[in-house]
Write a protein that holds these residues in place. Structure first.
Motif, PDB file in Angstrom:
ATOM      1  N   CYS A  10       0.825  -1.215   0.000  1.00 22.00           N
ATOM      2  CA  CYS A  10       0.000   0.000   0.000  1.00 22.00           C
ATOM      3  C   CYS A  10       0.859   1.265   0.000  1.00 22.00           C
ATOM      4  O   CYS A  10       1.829   1.363   0.745  1.00 22.00           O
ATOM      5  CB  CYS A  10      -0.906  -0.015   1.234  1.00 22.00           C
ATOM      6  SG  CYS A  10      -1.977   1.428   1.356  1.00 22.00           S
ATOM      7  N   GLY A  14      -5.285   6.551  -0.681  1.00 20.00           N
ATOM      8  CA  GLY A  14      -6.673   6.815  -0.309  1.00 20.00           C
ATOM      9  C   GLY A  14      -7.718   6.558  -1.367  1.00 20.00           C
ATOM     10  O   GLY A  14      -8.903   6.797  -1.146  1.00 20.00           O
ATOM     11  N   GLN A  26      -8.156   4.064   6.316  1.00 23.39           N
ATOM     12  CA  GLN A  26      -6.716   4.250   6.360  1.00 23.39           C
ATOM     13  C   GLN A  26      -6.274   4.460   7.796  1.00 23.39           C
ATOM     14  O   GLN A  26      -6.959   5.139   8.572  1.00 23.39           O
ATOM     15  CB  GLN A  26      -6.309   5.476   5.533  1.00 23.39           C
ATOM     16  CG  GLN A  26      -6.485   5.284   4.042  1.00 23.39           C
ATOM     17  CD  GLN A  26      -6.194   6.558   3.288  1.00 23.39           C
ATOM     18  OE1 GLN A  26      -7.074   7.403   3.121  1.00 23.39           O
ATOM     19  NE2 GLN A  26      -4.958   6.705   2.835  1.00 23.39           N
ATOM     20  N   VAL A  59      -3.095  -3.652  -4.416  1.00 22.02           N
ATOM     21  CA  VAL A  59      -3.157  -4.148  -3.033  1.00 22.02           C
ATOM     22  C   VAL A  59      -4.387  -5.027  -2.803  1.00 22.02           C
ATOM     23  O   VAL A  59      -4.351  -5.955  -2.014  1.00 22.02           O
ATOM     24  CB  VAL A  59      -3.195  -2.944  -2.060  1.00 22.02           C
ATOM     25  CG1 VAL A  59      -3.485  -3.380  -0.645  1.00 22.02           C
ATOM     26  CG2 VAL A  59      -1.877  -2.172  -2.137  1.00 22.02           C
TER      27      VAL A  59
HETATM   28  S1  SF4 Z   1      -4.942   0.010  -0.845  1.00 24.81           S
HETATM   29 FE1  SF4 Z   1      -5.993   1.990  -0.979  1.00 24.81          FE
HETATM   30  S2  SF4 Z   1      -4.630   3.450   0.042  1.00 24.81           S
HETATM   31 FE2  SF4 Z   1      -3.405   1.599  -0.420  1.00 24.81          FE
HETATM   32  S3  SF4 Z   1      -2.456   1.984  -2.432  1.00 24.81           S
HETATM   33 FE3  SF4 Z   1      -4.381   0.912  -2.818  1.00 24.81          FE
HETATM   34  S4  SF4 Z   1      -5.911   2.529  -3.166  1.00 24.81           S
HETATM   35 FE4  SF4 Z   1      -4.121   3.485  -2.175  1.00 24.81          FE
END
Ligand code: SF4
Length: 64
Positions: A10, A14, A26, A59
């Motif tokens: 990550c 956001g 987050q 992610v």
């Molecule tokens: S999980 Fe959410 S905060 Fe993390 S990189 Fe991916 S979009 Fe961005």
């Protein structure tokens, strides 16, 4: 639907929270993604798919 995240990848942008705020949050200290609901209801499926699609670091994954 079952949702998985890899916090190590990550980049704290956001985007997922903007797409699916009932499923993702987050961390206050560093902005890394937190999974609020690993088995979201069917009405969240569109939002989760969108979050996975817009995540720049790949992610988020999911399976039915
Ligand atoms: S999980 Fe959410 S905060 Fe993390 S990189 Fe991916 S979009 Fe961005």
């Amino acid at each position: 639907m079952k949702v998985f995240i890899d916090q190590d990848k990550c980049v704290a942008c956001g985007q997922c929270v903007a797409s699916a705020p009932e499923v993702f949050d987050q961390r206050d200290e560093d902005g890394i993604v937190v999974l609020l609901d690993e088995s979201p209801p069917a009405e969240q499926e569109f939002n989760v798919r969108d979050a996975a699609a817009v995540c720049p670091a790949l992610v988020i994954t999911f399976r039915q």
